[in-house]
Design an enzyme around this catalytic site. Structure first.
Site, mmCIF file in Angstrom:
data_model
loop_
_atom_site.group_PDB
_atom_site.id
_atom_site.type_symbol
_atom_site.label_atom_id
_atom_site.label_comp_id
_atom_site.label_asym_id
_atom_site.label_seq_id
_atom_site.Cartn_x
_atom_site.Cartn_y
_atom_site.Cartn_z
ATOM 1 N N ASP A 65 -3.072 0.174 6.926
ATOM 2 C CA ASP A 65 -3.347 1.478 6.318
ATOM 3 C C ASP A 65 -3.359 2.612 7.342
ATOM 4 O O ASP A 65 -3.471 3.782 6.966
ATOM 5 C CB ASP A 65 -4.728 1.428 5.629
ATOM 6 C CG ASP A 65 -4.593 1.448 4.115
ATOM 7 O OD1 ASP A 65 -3.492 1.731 3.619
ATOM 8 O OD2 ASP A 65 -5.600 1.185 3.435
ATOM 9 N N GLN A 107 -9.358 -2.649 1.033
ATOM 10 C CA GLN A 107 -9.268 -1.664 -0.053
ATOM 11 C C GLN A 107 -10.531 -0.804 -0.092
ATOM 12 O O GLN A 107 -11.644 -1.324 -0.083
ATOM 13 C CB GLN A 107 -9.055 -2.396 -1.397
ATOM 14 C CG GLN A 107 -8.848 -1.479 -2.582
ATOM 15 C CD GLN A 107 -7.554 -0.662 -2.506
ATOM 16 O OE1 GLN A 107 -6.521 -1.143 -2.051
ATOM 17 N NE2 GLN A 107 -7.615 0.587 -2.940
ATOM 18 N N LYS A 127 -0.027 -3.367 -5.302
ATOM 19 C CA LYS A 127 0.405 -3.657 -3.932
ATOM 20 C C LYS A 127 0.856 -5.117 -3.818
ATOM 21 O O LYS A 127 1.879 -5.423 -3.208
ATOM 22 C CB LYS A 127 -0.743 -3.383 -2.943
ATOM 23 C CG LYS A 127 -1.075 -1.913 -2.800
ATOM 24 C CD LYS A 127 -2.395 -1.670 -2.074
ATOM 25 C CE LYS A 127 -2.781 -0.195 -2.113
ATOM 26 N NZ LYS A 127 -4.111 0.094 -1.554
#
Ligand code: NAP
Length: 286
Positions: free
Chosen positions: A119, A96, A52
Site C-alpha cells: 500500500d 486493510q 482485491k
C-alpha cells in the site's frame, strides 16, 4: 465533457500484467504473492478486500487472505506481520484499513517490512516519495496519476488543487503531482476561502469523504476534475463531487471528470496489482 474511464484502463492494465506474470512465473518458478490482513468484519472493508482478492486471482497473483476477529490484539497483529515479513514466499503485505479502534494504525503500518509494503504507507515509502525517490506509491494517488497520463492530460506547469490531506490520498497525491511538475495547493477543513482556491485548479482532485461541498461556481472552466470519494446517498454510490443542486453545471463546466463508480476505484485496485508485481520483481532480482 470527457469521462475519464478508470474501469476500462484498469482492465487494460490487468491484461498486460497477466501476460507479464505468466512470463515471470516461467522465469522465476513461482507466482507473486500478496497477503491481505483483514481485522474485523466491516462491510465496506470486506467488500474492498474481496474485490482485491478477485483481481489478484484473475491475473495470476496468489492472494493469501488472513481474516482476524475484531477482538485481535495489537500484539497478535504485530506477531502475524512479523511472520509475513520473514516469509520468503510473501511478496506484498496489505493491512486493510481502518483497523479496530484499540489498535494503533501507525504502529502496525510501521511494522510492515517497507520493501513488502504493497500500500506504500510505511514511513520509509512516504519519505522516499517525498524525496522523489524510488518509493512504493500509495495505490489511489498512483492510479489517479496513471489515469491522467493515459488520457494525455498535461500536468507540467498546471495548477493542481487537492482537497483533502489524508496520509492515504491527499498528501501522497500532492507529492506525486509536485513530482510531475505541477504547482500544488492542498486544501483541508480549516482552509479559508476554499472557493477562491478551487477556482484556480486546472486539475482539481477532491478526496474529502462527503458530497455537497463543491458547486459549479467553485470550478475553473475547463478543469480536469478527479473525484476520489465513495459515499452512499439514498442507497446510491456517489462521489464527493455529487451535490443535489448543480451537478449538471459542474459537468458542463469541467473538461473531464472521473465517474463514480468506474473512475478512481478500479484504478486503485490496478495500482495495487502493479505494486505487488513491482515488489516481486525487486525481490526476485536480489
Ligand atoms: P479522510 O482521511 O477522512 O480525509 C478527508 C480529508 O478531507 C481531510 O484532510 C479533511 O480535512 C478534508 N475535508 C473534510 N471536509 C472538508 C471540507 N468541508 N473542506 C475541505 N476539506 C475537507 O479521507 P480519505 O481516506 O482521504 O478518503 C477520502 C474519500 O476518498 C473517502 O470518501 C474515501 O472513501 C474515498 N477513497 C476512495 C478510494 C478509491 O479507491 N476510490 C480510495 C481511498 C479513499 P482535515 O484534515 O482538516 O480534517
Amino acid at each position: 465533457m470527457k469521462i475519464l474511464n478508470g474501469a476500462a484502463l484498469s482492465k487494460k492494465i490487468k491484461s498486460v500484467l497477466a501476460i507479464e506474470i505468466d512470463y515471470l512465473v516461467k522465469k522465476h518458478g513461482r507466482a507473486p504473492k500478496l497477503c491481505i490482513v483483514l481485522t474485523g468484519d466491516d462491510p465496506a472493508s470486506t467488500s474492498y478486500v474481496k474485490s482485491k482478492q478477485k483481481s489478484c486471482n484473475e491475473i495470476g497473483i496468489l492472494c493469501d487472505l488472513r481474516l482476524l476477529p475484531y477482538a485481535t490484539s495489537q500484539d497478535e497483529l504485530l506477531a502475524l506481520i512479523e511472520v509475513l515479513n520473514n516469509d520468503p514466499e510473501t511478496d506484498g503485505i496489505l493491512v486493510q484499513l481502518p483497523l479496530p479502534k484499540h489498535i494503533d494504525q501507525n504502529v502496525v503500518l510501521q511494522a510492515i517490512d517497507y520493501k513488502k509494503d504493497a500500500d506504500g504507507l510505511h514511513p520509509m515509502n512516504v519519505g522516499l516519495l517525498n524525496r522523489s525517490d524510488d518509493a512504493i506509491i500509495p495505490c489511489t494517488p498512483k492510479g489517479i496519476l496513471s489515469l491522467l497520463k493515459a488520457e494525455d492530460i498535461p500536468i507540467t506547469g498546471k495548477h493542481c488543487v487537492v482537497i483533502g490531506r489524508s496520509n492515504l490520498v491527499g498528501k501522497p497525491m500532492a507529492q506525486l503531482m509536485l513530482r510531475e511538475n505541477a504547482s500544488v495547493t492542498v486544501c483541508h477543513s480549516k482552509t479559508r476561502d476554499l472557493p477562491h482556491l478551487t477556482r484556480q485548479g486546472e486539475i482539481l482532485i477532491i478526496a474529502i469523504g462527503h458530497p455537497n461541498l463543491l458547486h459549479a461556481d467553485m470550478l475553473k472552466k475547463g478543469a480536469v476534475v478527479v473525484d476520489v470519494g465513495i459515499n452512499s446517498v439514498d442507497g446510491k454510490l456517489v462521489g464527493d463531487l455529487y451535490n443535489s443542486i448543480d451537478v449538471q453545471d459542474i459537468e458542463k463546466k469541467a473538461a473531464a471528470i472521473t465517474p463514480v463508480p468506474g473512475g478512481v476505484g478500479p484504478m486503485t485496485v490496478a495500482s495495487l496489482l502493479e505494486n505487488v508485481v513491482e515488489i516481486y520483481k525487486r525481490r526476485c532480482a536480489v
